[in-house]
Design a protein around this motif. Structure first.
Motif, short mmCIF file in Angstrom:
data_model
loop_
_atom_site.label_atom_id
_atom_site.label_comp_id
_atom_site.label_asym_id
_atom_site.label_seq_id
_atom_site.Cartn_x
_atom_site.Cartn_y
_atom_site.Cartn_z
N LEU A 13 -1.86 7.64 7.16
CA LEU A 13 -0.64 7.00 6.67
C LEU A 13 0.25 6.71 7.87
O LEU A 13 0.62 7.61 8.61
N ARG A 14 0.56 5.43 8.08
CA ARG A 14 1.48 5.05 9.15
C ARG A 14 2.61 4.25 8.55
O ARG A 14 2.50 3.80 7.42
N HIS A 15 3.66 4.08 9.32
CA HIS A 15 4.70 3.23 8.77
C HIS A 15 5.00 2.10 9.73
O HIS A 15 4.79 2.17 10.92
N HIS A 19 7.59 -0.42 5.19
CA HIS A 19 6.46 -0.14 4.32
C HIS A 19 5.50 0.84 4.98
O HIS A 19 5.51 1.02 6.20
N LEU A 20 4.70 1.49 4.15
CA LEU A 20 3.68 2.41 4.65
C LEU A 20 2.36 1.68 4.68
O LEU A 20 2.05 0.90 3.78
N THR A 31 -0.93 -1.60 1.76
CA THR A 31 0.45 -1.30 2.14
C THR A 31 1.25 -0.98 0.89
O THR A 31 0.95 -1.48 -0.18
N ILE A 34 8.26 1.16 0.96
CA ILE A 34 8.93 2.46 0.84
C ILE A 34 9.98 2.43 -0.27
O ILE A 34 10.19 3.40 -0.98
N LEU A 48 -1.02 11.96 9.11
CA LEU A 48 0.30 11.36 8.97
C LEU A 48 0.90 11.18 10.36
O LEU A 48 0.85 12.10 11.16
N ALA A 52 5.82 8.05 10.10
CA ALA A 52 5.75 7.96 8.64
C ALA A 52 6.57 9.07 8.01
O ALA A 52 7.32 8.83 7.05
N LEU A 56 9.93 8.49 5.67
CA LEU A 56 10.02 9.00 4.30
C LEU A 56 11.24 9.88 4.11
O LEU A 56 12.02 9.71 3.17
#
Lengths: 324, 94
Positions: A13-15, A19-20, A31, A34, A48, A52, A56
């Protein structure tokens, strides 16, 4: 709003912006904006990035991490808490107020017994063949309700309330037993580890609900560790445990329907020495229906927390200006 | 809680750099879609924000962008490898 459940190995999971991005084995697979999510539940080995996690928590999104096989709770990552420290100070003062705690405990147990009664009453028209055990337990709960209402608020109330709550749970689960087919092997509540499919699902649902309550406390500026009915215990969010007591019967009724409607079947479970585990196919079904069932409960938790917080603020204002 | 409506956003962009920038903007809002068409569940303020973001990226003389509000009709036909619009309340990856 939305929940993002990740339940697969080798996810990353990246951002990026707002959006992720989900990566599967190094390849981008999707995608998620968020804005649309409120919480993330991750089960098993997921990678993670710090970015990310930061993105969050910045948005106030809570992150719950569960272990891969057993779904044991590992950690909750929460963003910045609500900022009013006076609420928490008031909460600690209430903890020392025996009178307040007795009142709180009585209300809580009343709510819980009533919810259990309602669950059994709702089951009755669907299962006329279980009339006897259901009505017996219903009457037993009514009798306990009377005893709880008759409790005076003085020292020694808490232990006797706990006793009445325990008797209520015994009656409730006793009647629930008759609702499940014997093949499921449900003979009452057991945990750590749960030993039959029904208990496995109850445990998972209670765990998720518990962390909904923790997140609600956190967002409302309350300390989830200081409860009034549950004594503080090491690493136990006692206030969250208090708050979900009246909601457990809702979960029980829902779990019964999951099995009765064949959403979950015996072949979704595997047995591993003495523990009973919910397999992958079953988990997908579980999470998708839980999400729908959980929404009204989540709203209720938020409302409970809000009500407590408002009363704490009033209490604080009254203390500040005595005589006013 | 903000009420969200389903919109369809679509662009035609003639320059690769601007195309990438627009794609990034749309990913912040979209839950699905196809190569240059995006399904977005937007609240009123998010819709304003999206139009503003896209307005800052495209060149008004050469590019075009569409945002159409969709009727929340329950029937969506999908063919090939298309995925119907997702419920924005719940995602499961497993």
């Amino acid at each position: 709003m939305g929940t993002l459940y990740l339940d697969r190995k080798d996810l990353e999971l990246r951002h990026e912006g707002k959006h992720l991005c989900l990566y599967e084995n190094g390849a981008k697979s999707g995608t998620v904006p968020i804005n649309l999510i409120d919480r993330v539940v991750i089960r098993g080995a997921t990678t993670l990035t710090t970015g990310a996690i930061g993105a969050l928590t910045e948005e106030g999104i809570s992150l719950v991490l569960l272990s891969g096989r057993h779904g044991k709770h590992l950690a909750t990552v929460l963003g910045r808490p609500q900022g009013d420290a006076w609420r928490r100070i008031g909460q600690y003062r209430w903890y020392h107020d025996a009178d307040y705690r007795a009142r709180w405990a009585r209300t809580l147990v009343l709510h819980k017994l009533r919810a259990q009664q309602r669950m059994l009453a709702d089951a009755l028209p669907l299962r006329p063949d279980c009339r006897k055990p259901l009505t017996d337990a219903y009457n037993r709960l009514a009798e306990l309700l009377g005893k709880v209402q008759a409790q005076t608020l003085e020292a020694g109330t808490l232990p006797s309330l706990r006793g009445l709550e325990g008797a209520g749970a015994a009656a409730h689960f006793g009647a629930m037993q008759s609702l499940f087919p014997p093949a499921l092997g449900f003979t009452g509540r057991n945990r750590r580890p749960p030993r039959d499919p029904v208990n496995a699902v109850l445990s998972l649902a209670y765990t998720l609900l518990h962390f909904e309550a923790v997140a609600a406390c956190h967002a409302g500026g309350l300390d989830p560790y200081v409860g009034f009915y549950h004594e503080p215990a090491y690493n136990r969010e006692s206030l969250a445990a208090d708050l979900i007591e009246p909601l457990r019967a809702h979960i029980d009724g829902w779990v019964w329907r999951l099995f009765a409607d064949r959403v979950l079947r015996e072949d979704h479970f595997t047995r591993n020495s003495d523990a009973c585990l919910l397999g992958k196919a079953g988990r997908e079904r579980f999470y998708s229906t839980f999400e729908v069932r959980c929404r009204p409960l989540r709203r209720l938790l938020r409302r409970y927390v809000h009500r407590i917080a408002m009363r704490l603020i009033e209490d604080h204002d009254a203390q500040r200006s005595p005589g006013a | 809680m903000a009420k969200r409506t389903l919109y369809l956003g679509a662009y035609d962009i003639s320059n690769d750099n601007r195309l990438r920038a627009a794609l990034k903007v749309l990913r912040n809002y979209s839950t699905g879609g196809q190569k240059s068409v995006f399904e977005c569940f937007l609240s009123a303020s998010e819709k304003r924000q999206l139009l503003e973001d896209i307005g800052g990226v495209i060149n008004p003389a050469e590019d075009r962008f569409f945002l159409i509000r969709l009727d929340p009709a329950p029937k969506v036909a999908v063919l090939g490898i298309a995925i119907p619009p997702a419920d924005p309340e719940y995602y499961y990856v497993g």
